[in-house]
Design an enzyme around this catalytic site. Sequence first.
Site, PDB file in Angstrom:
ATOM      1  N   HIS A   6       0.847  -0.957   0.075  1.00 24.48           N
ATOM      2  CA  HIS A   6      -0.177  -0.140  -0.040  1.00 24.48           C
ATOM      3  C   HIS A   6       0.799   1.367  -0.082  1.00 24.48           C
ATOM      4  CE1 HIS A   6      -3.336   2.752   0.658  1.00 24.48           C
ATOM      5  NE2 HIS A   6      -2.837   3.045   1.792  1.00 24.48           N
ATOM      6  N   GLY A  21       2.737   5.272   4.060  1.00 22.51           N
ATOM      7  CA  GLY A  21       2.109   6.165   5.109  1.00 22.51           C
ATOM      8  C   GLY A  21       0.592   5.675   5.298  1.00 22.51           C
ATOM      9  N   GLU A  22       0.125   6.047   6.493  1.00 17.87           N
ATOM     10  CA  GLU A  22      -1.155   5.638   6.786  1.00 17.87           C
ATOM     11  C   GLU A  22      -2.218   6.317   5.728  1.00 17.87           C
ATOM     12  OE1 GLU A  22      -2.213   3.822   9.373  1.00 17.87           O
ATOM     13  OE2 GLU A  22      -0.005   3.496   9.762  1.00 17.87           O
ATOM     14  N   SER A  23      -3.389   5.847   5.452  1.00 14.69           N
ATOM     15  CA  SER A  23      -4.210   6.237   4.606  1.00 14.69           C
ATOM     16  C   SER A  23      -4.753   7.574   5.074  1.00 14.69           C
ATOM     17  CB  SER A  23      -5.638   5.457   4.967  1.00 14.69           C
ATOM     18  OG  SER A  23      -6.818   5.926   4.017  1.00 14.69           O
ATOM     19  N   GLY A  24      -4.546   8.402   3.945  1.00 12.98           N
ATOM     20  CA  GLY A  24      -4.854  10.008   4.144  1.00 12.98           C
ATOM     21  C   GLY A  24      -3.717  10.820   4.564  1.00 12.98           C
ATOM     22  N   GLY A  26      -0.969  11.328   2.705  1.00 13.30           N
ATOM     23  CA  GLY A  26      -0.598  12.286   1.577  1.00 13.30           C
ATOM     24  C   GLY A  26       0.254  11.534   0.477  1.00 13.30           C
ATOM     25  N   LYS A  27       0.221  10.334   0.636  1.00 16.24           N
ATOM     26  CA  LYS A  27       1.186   9.601  -0.425  1.00 16.24           C
ATOM     27  C   LYS A  27       1.017  10.133  -2.033  1.00 16.24           C
ATOM     28  CE  LYS A  27      -0.674   5.608   1.287  1.00 16.24           C
ATOM     29  NZ  LYS A  27      -1.325   6.009   2.256  1.00 16.24           N
ATOM     30  N   SER A  28      -0.328   9.991  -2.271  1.00 16.83           N
ATOM     31  CA  SER A  28      -0.515  10.144  -3.643  1.00 16.83           C
ATOM     32  C   SER A  28      -0.311  11.666  -4.042  1.00 16.83           C
ATOM     33  CB  SER A  28      -2.187   9.873  -3.807  1.00 16.83           C
ATOM     34  OG  SER A  28      -2.476   8.713  -3.522  1.00 16.83           O
ATOM     35  N   ASP A  46      -1.768   3.696  -4.771  1.00 16.89           N
ATOM     36  CA  ASP A  46      -2.477   2.999  -4.005  1.00 16.89           C
ATOM     37  C   ASP A  46      -1.796   1.366  -3.712  1.00 16.89           C
ATOM     38  OD1 ASP A  46      -4.675   2.084  -2.216  1.00 16.89           O
ATOM     39  OD2 ASP A  46      -5.652   1.294  -3.901  1.00 16.89           O
ATOM     40  N   GLU A  70      -5.855   8.415  -7.284  1.00 15.18           N
ATOM     41  CA  GLU A  70      -6.952   8.749  -6.518  1.00 15.18           C
ATOM     42  C   GLU A  70      -6.521  10.122  -6.002  1.00 15.18           C
ATOM     43  OE1 GLU A  70      -9.706   8.029  -2.492  1.00 15.18           O
ATOM     44  OE2 GLU A  70      -8.605   6.422  -3.451  1.00 15.18           O
ATOM     45  N   ARG A 104      12.549  16.866  16.725  1.00 16.16           N
ATOM     46  CA  ARG A 104      12.887  18.189  16.208  1.00 16.16           C
ATOM     47  C   ARG A 104      14.281  17.616  15.783  1.00 16.16           C
ATOM     48  NH1 ARG A 104      15.185  23.409  19.336  1.00 16.16           N
ATOM     49  NH2 ARG A 104      15.773  24.495  17.402  1.00 16.16           N
TER      50      ARG A 104
END
Length: 147
Positions: A6, A21-24, A26-28, A46, A70, A104
């Site tokens: 994924h 990264g997690e869904s949402g 910003g990978k796409s 995806d 997407e 940081r």
Amino acid sequence: MTITLHGACCTLRSGGILIRGESGSGKSSLALLLASLEDGAFVADDRVVCDVNGGRVLARAHPVLAGRVEVRGQGILTVAELGLTSCEEAILDLVVDLVDSSPRLPEPPASTDLLGVPLPRLVLDHGVRAAGLAPLLIRAALRKPTP
């Protein structure tokens, strides 16, 4: 061995980049941003299919999703509709992990192992991405010699 991950995949200066990264997270969006640069190209969104060829990890789009991406709030678009260059596959040179936050002054991230092949890894938190620094940091990571 072949695995499907994924994530999203693109290239810069012909260097393959796997974005996780997690869904949402910003990978796409990041893959599209990088692919829109003069020396960028879009590979997959995806579901990224990976296998090893000659000791290197080769990434390509899942056949059902090839040429599509997407865009949250816009639906599924084609890479051609977005006016982007695409390529069928990329040899991975970098794995980028998207996280909400990071220290940081973190220690350099350890490399990651994908199908038994060690790959350099870059961790980008939300603040760095929101500041627009991701392309600059990814270019810098691609320029670093691999150990």
